[in-house]
Design a protein around this motif. Structure first.
Motif, PDB file in Angstrom:
ATOM      1  N   PHE A 183       5.862  38.993   4.946  1.00 52.69           N
ATOM      2  CA  PHE A 183       5.086  39.836   4.036  1.00 52.69           C
ATOM      3  C   PHE A 183       5.478  39.563   2.582  1.00 52.69           C
ATOM      4  O   PHE A 183       4.611  39.485   1.706  1.00 52.69           O
ATOM      5  CB  PHE A 183       5.283  41.315   4.391  1.00 52.69           C
ATOM      6  CG  PHE A 183       4.564  42.246   3.467  1.00 52.69           C
ATOM      7  CD1 PHE A 183       3.189  42.393   3.545  1.00 52.69           C
ATOM      8  CD2 PHE A 183       5.249  42.969   2.508  1.00 52.69           C
ATOM      9  CE1 PHE A 183       2.515  43.241   2.680  1.00 52.69           C
ATOM     10  CE2 PHE A 183       4.592  43.819   1.650  1.00 52.69           C
ATOM     11  CZ  PHE A 183       3.223  43.959   1.733  1.00 52.69           C
ATOM     12  N   MET A 184       6.765  39.401   2.329  1.00 57.90           N
ATOM     13  CA  MET A 184       7.236  39.135   0.962  1.00 57.90           C
ATOM     14  C   MET A 184       6.737  37.779   0.467  1.00 57.90           C
ATOM     15  O   MET A 184       6.372  37.634  -0.703  1.00 57.90           O
ATOM     16  CB  MET A 184       8.765  39.188   0.899  1.00 57.90           C
ATOM     17  CG  MET A 184       9.325  40.588   0.966  1.00 57.90           C
ATOM     18  SD  MET A 184       8.725  41.627  -0.384  1.00 57.90           S
ATOM     19  CE  MET A 184       9.468  40.836  -1.785  1.00 57.90           C
ATOM     20  N   ILE A 185       6.718  36.804   1.346  1.00 58.36           N
ATOM     21  CA  ILE A 185       6.216  35.480   0.957  1.00 58.36           C
ATOM     22  C   ILE A 185       4.739  35.565   0.597  1.00 58.36           C
ATOM     23  O   ILE A 185       4.295  34.997  -0.399  1.00 58.36           O
ATOM     24  CB  ILE A 185       6.454  34.456   2.083  1.00 58.36           C
ATOM     25  CG1 ILE A 185       7.951  34.196   2.238  1.00 58.36           C
ATOM     26  CG2 ILE A 185       5.692  33.158   1.814  1.00 58.36           C
ATOM     27  CD1 ILE A 185       8.304  33.340   3.423  1.00 58.36           C
ATOM     28  N   ALA A 186       3.980  36.317   1.382  1.00 59.67           N
ATOM     29  CA  ALA A 186       2.550  36.482   1.096  1.00 59.67           C
ATOM     30  C   ALA A 186       2.344  37.215  -0.229  1.00 59.67           C
ATOM     31  O   ALA A 186       1.450  36.851  -1.004  1.00 59.67           O
ATOM     32  CB  ALA A 186       1.869  37.233   2.237  1.00 59.67           C
ATOM     33  N   CYS A 187       3.167  38.218  -0.500  1.00 60.87           N
ATOM     34  CA  CYS A 187       3.058  38.952  -1.765  1.00 60.87           C
ATOM     35  C   CYS A 187       3.392  38.054  -2.954  1.00 60.87           C
ATOM     36  O   CYS A 187       2.694  38.084  -3.972  1.00 60.87           O
ATOM     37  CB  CYS A 187       3.967  40.168  -1.754  1.00 60.87           C
ATOM     38  SG  CYS A 187       3.379  41.488  -0.692  1.00 60.87           S
ATOM     39  N   LEU A 188       4.460  37.266  -2.833  1.00 64.73           N
ATOM     40  CA  LEU A 188       4.813  36.338  -3.904  1.00 64.73           C
ATOM     41  C   LEU A 188       3.725  35.290  -4.113  1.00 64.73           C
ATOM     42  O   LEU A 188       3.389  34.947  -5.252  1.00 64.73           O
ATOM     43  CB  LEU A 188       6.146  35.657  -3.599  1.00 64.73           C
ATOM     44  CG  LEU A 188       7.387  36.503  -3.795  1.00 64.73           C
ATOM     45  CD1 LEU A 188       8.609  35.793  -3.236  1.00 64.73           C
ATOM     46  CD2 LEU A 188       7.584  36.814  -5.271  1.00 64.73           C
ATOM     47  N   LEU A 189       3.180  34.804  -3.030  1.00 63.64           N
ATOM     48  CA  LEU A 189       2.096  33.832  -3.126  1.00 63.64           C
ATOM     49  C   LEU A 189       0.883  34.428  -3.828  1.00 63.64           C
ATOM     50  O   LEU A 189       0.250  33.778  -4.662  1.00 63.64           O
ATOM     51  CB  LEU A 189       1.730  33.331  -1.729  1.00 63.64           C
ATOM     52  CG  LEU A 189       0.849  32.107  -1.607  1.00 63.64           C
ATOM     53  CD1 LEU A 189       1.472  30.912  -2.308  1.00 63.64           C
ATOM     54  CD2 LEU A 189       0.600  31.784  -0.156  1.00 63.64           C
ATOM     55  N   LEU A 190       0.581  35.671  -3.523  1.00 60.43           N
ATOM     56  CA  LEU A 190      -0.526  36.362  -4.187  1.00 60.43           C
ATOM     57  C   LEU A 190      -0.261  36.539  -5.678  1.00 60.43           C
ATOM     58  O   LEU A 190      -1.137  36.266  -6.507  1.00 60.43           O
ATOM     59  CB  LEU A 190      -0.773  37.721  -3.525  1.00 60.43           C
ATOM     60  CG  LEU A 190      -1.861  38.586  -4.155  1.00 60.43           C
ATOM     61  CD1 LEU A 190      -3.221  37.914  -4.031  1.00 60.43           C
ATOM     62  CD2 LEU A 190      -1.882  39.955  -3.514  1.00 60.43           C
TER      63      LEU A 190
END
Length: 82
Positions: free
Chosen positions: A2-9
């Motif tokens: 989830f954190m990786i997806a948030c950073l990517l966003l």
């Protein structure tokens, strides 16, 4: 994950806001680069492709950084944090 997806966003939003205007200045030879940073979704895809797969780093990032060195912050930040 989830954190990786948030950073990517977050980096993709910054990519659209900061990199896309600079990519437009490259001219018609770099249409793929311009399309890659035109929307958040396409920016997420190109960041995923370059950061996780290590593919095509030089095809878009290098010409944009050479033209506008301040965009290095976005590319380096993406690579370091994700």
């Amino acid at each position: 994950m989830f954190m990786i997806a948030c950073l990517l966003l977050i980096w993709s939003i910054l990519g659209v806001e900061l990199v896309y205007p600079e990519a437009l200045k490259l001219g018609p030879d770099y249409e793929k680069c311009q399309d890659s940073y035109s929307t958040v979704e396409s920016c997420m895809l190109i960041f995923f492709q370059t950061v996780f797969a290590g593919d095509s780093w030089g095809s878009c990032a290098i010409p944009i950084i050479e033209h506008s060195p301040h965009t290095f912050i976005v590319f380096a930040g993406t690579l370091i944090t994700i």
